[in-house]
Design a protein around this motif. Structure first.
Motif, PDB file in Angstrom:
ATOM      1  N   UNK A   1      31.023  71.321 -38.009  1.00 28.54           N
ATOM      2  CA  UNK A   1      32.191  71.951 -37.451  1.00 28.54           C
ATOM      3  C   UNK A   1      31.784  73.292 -36.834  1.00 28.54           C
ATOM      4  N   UNK A   2      32.444  73.647 -35.727  1.00 30.40           N
ATOM      5  CA  UNK A   2      32.211  74.948 -35.113  1.00 30.40           C
ATOM      6  C   UNK A   2      33.463  75.799 -35.271  1.00 30.40           C
ATOM      7  N   UNK A   3      33.287  76.969 -35.866  1.00 32.79           N
ATOM      8  CA  UNK A   3      34.401  77.868 -36.145  1.00 32.79           C
ATOM      9  C   UNK A   3      34.198  79.168 -35.378  1.00 32.79           C
ATOM     10  N   UNK A   4      35.193  79.531 -34.593  1.00 33.77           N
ATOM     11  CA  UNK A   4      35.170  80.778 -33.833  1.00 33.77           C
ATOM     12  C   UNK A   4      36.011  81.815 -34.568  1.00 33.77           C
ATOM     13  N   UNK A   5      35.428  82.973 -34.796  1.00 32.03           N
ATOM     14  CA  UNK A   5      36.166  84.082 -35.410  1.00 32.03           C
ATOM     15  C   UNK A   5      36.109  85.266 -34.467  1.00 32.03           C
ATOM     16  N   UNK A   6      37.285  85.819 -34.113  1.00 31.00           N
ATOM     17  CA  UNK A   6      37.352  86.990 -33.241  1.00 31.00           C
ATOM     18  C   UNK A   6      37.924  88.177 -34.001  1.00 31.00           C
ATOM     19  N   UNK A   7      37.328  89.352 -33.771  1.00 29.22           N
ATOM     20  CA  UNK A   7      37.721  90.552 -34.481  1.00 29.22           C
ATOM     21  C   UNK A   7      39.035  91.142 -34.017  1.00 29.22           C
ATOM     22  N   UNK A   8      39.394  92.273 -34.584  1.00 31.19           N
ATOM     23  CA  UNK A   8      40.712  92.898 -34.413  1.00 31.19           C
ATOM     24  C   UNK A   8      41.171  92.956 -32.959  1.00 31.19           C
ATOM     25  N   UNK A   9      42.296  92.329 -32.670  1.00 31.11           N
ATOM     26  CA  UNK A   9      42.895  92.409 -31.339  1.00 31.11           C
ATOM     27  C   UNK A   9      43.552  93.778 -31.202  1.00 31.11           C
ATOM     28  N   UNK A  10      43.187  94.498 -30.143  1.00 29.19           N
ATOM     29  CA  UNK A  10      43.619  95.886 -29.989  1.00 29.19           C
ATOM     30  C   UNK A  10      44.587  96.044 -28.820  1.00 29.19           C
ATOM     31  N   UNK A  11      45.865  96.171 -29.131  1.00 30.22           N
ATOM     32  CA  UNK A  11      46.873  96.502 -28.139  1.00 30.22           C
ATOM     33  C   UNK A  11      47.036  95.485 -27.031  1.00 30.22           C
TER      34      UNK A  11
ATOM     35  N   UNK B   1      41.120  82.918 -24.411  1.00 29.28           N
ATOM     36  CA  UNK B   1      40.780  82.247 -25.661  1.00 29.28           C
ATOM     37  C   UNK B   1      40.625  80.741 -25.473  1.00 29.28           C
ATOM     38  N   UNK B   2      41.553  80.115 -24.770  1.00 30.14           N
ATOM     39  CA  UNK B   2      41.465  78.670 -24.572  1.00 30.14           C
ATOM     40  C   UNK B   2      40.191  78.262 -23.859  1.00 30.14           C
ATOM     41  N   UNK B   3      39.835  79.013 -22.831  1.00 32.49           N
ATOM     42  CA  UNK B   3      38.606  78.731 -22.081  1.00 32.49           C
ATOM     43  C   UNK B   3      37.383  78.939 -22.965  1.00 32.49           C
TER      44      UNK B   3
ATOM     45  N   UNK C   1      32.925  74.860 -27.540  1.00 32.52           N
ATOM     46  CA  UNK C   1      33.225  73.633 -28.300  1.00 32.52           C
ATOM     47  C   UNK C   1      33.679  73.963 -29.721  1.00 32.52           C
ATOM     48  N   UNK C   2      34.485  75.005 -29.842  1.00 31.15           N
ATOM     49  CA  UNK C   2      34.984  75.424 -31.155  1.00 31.15           C
ATOM     50  C   UNK C   2      36.067  74.478 -31.646  1.00 31.15           C
ATOM     51  N   UNK C   3      35.953  74.065 -32.904  1.00 32.67           N
ATOM     52  CA  UNK C   3      36.938  73.168 -33.513  1.00 32.67           C
ATOM     53  C   UNK C   3      38.105  73.923 -34.133  1.00 32.67           C
TER      54      UNK C   3
END
Length: 272
Positions: free
Chosen positions: A1-11, A22-24, A30-32
């Motif tokens: 499995x591929x897991x994408x984690x993104x840090x704090x969204x700022x404003x 994000x979708x692109x 190929x993140x699941x």
């Protein structure tokens, strides 16, 4: 499995980047499954219900919060109606919402996501994050109850985050830090198979002071006095985080890659 984690969204800048890219990004990598920390998405402090919906509609499978979880008051009611938003495990017991939950990716594989707040250098004391995390991981062993387990450790001190990483080594797929808005260069696989990075960084404008427009922070550092409120910088955001590949059989990580998409950081990390 591929897991994408993104840090704090700022404003607004961070929200715009999540909405547009994000979708692109998920498709290209190929993140699941995608986890986004929304801690500072609404004006730099907290997350409104409306902005939570924006992040989820853009492709986040789960949104984690942090010490500003309830700075936006409508989150108090919204979090009980939206299971894809998590507050910290070791927040006050009376707080609404939950600090962990099991989700499924498109193929039905189970992903445990949990978040804990650190104690060192934080403005107010929280319950022990280590015992809170231990109880959840014991009940959801990767490769058994779940195919992957991801811990967002929202903390100030890198030492505390590193200690949590080693504490969870072999029991989680990924332990990743948030809160400081500065991505660290220590992405690694720990000895027992847990992927780790001290801080994922932020999804925001890096031509800033940790996401805030530079003028007011600089004034305060130079004069010791404040004049205006801190406001988020609004230039092009870099989506910053990690992509982790896991083994469905064991739930452990086989690879971790730093992610840099768009904005200033991507100019020096073109592979992102």
């Amino acid at each position: 499995m591929k897991i994408l984690f993104l840090g704090d969204v700022m404003g607004r800048s961070g929200r715009r980047a999540i909405t547009e890219r994000l979708g692109v990004l998920k498709s290209r990598l190929k993140a699941d499954f995608a986890i986004v920390n929304g801690e500072n998405a609404s004006g730099g402090t907290g997350l409104t219900a409306g902005h939570a919906k924006v992040l989820l509609d853009a492709g986040a499978d789960c949104v984690t919060l942090g010490d500003h979880a309830f700075d936006q008051k409508d989150m108090l009611a919204f979090i009980d109606t939206e299971p894809r938003v998590l507050r910290p495990l070791n927040f006050a017991r009376e707080a609404p919402g939950r600090g962990h939950r099991v989700y499924q990716d498109a193929r039905g594989r189970k992903v445990l996501v949990l978040q804990a707040l650190g104690q060192v250098f934080m403005k107010r004391p929280f319950d022990d994050p280590f015992s809170a995390v231990d109880a959840v991981l014991r009940a959801h062993p990767p490769g058994g109850m779940v195919q992957a387990a991801v811990l967002d450790i929202h903390a100030e001190a890198t030492s505390e985050k590193m200690a949590m990483g080693h504490y969870c080594d072999g029991r989680a797929s990924l332990v990743v830090g948030t809160h400081t808005h500065v991505p660290t260069a220590d992405a690694q696989l720990l000895p027992r198979g847990t992927a780790y990075q001290s801080d994922a960084g932020m999804c925001g404008d890096y031509d800033s002071v940790i996401g805030m427009d530079k003028a007011e922070p600089l004034r305060r550092f130079l004069t010791g006095m404040g004049r205006d409120r801190f406001t988020p910088a609004e230039g092009e955001a870099t989506l910053s985080g990690v992509l982790v590949t896991t083994d469905d059989r064991t739930g452990l990580a086989t690879r971790i890659e730093m992610v840099r998409d768009g904005g200033r950081l991507a100019q020096t990390h073109p592979e992102g």
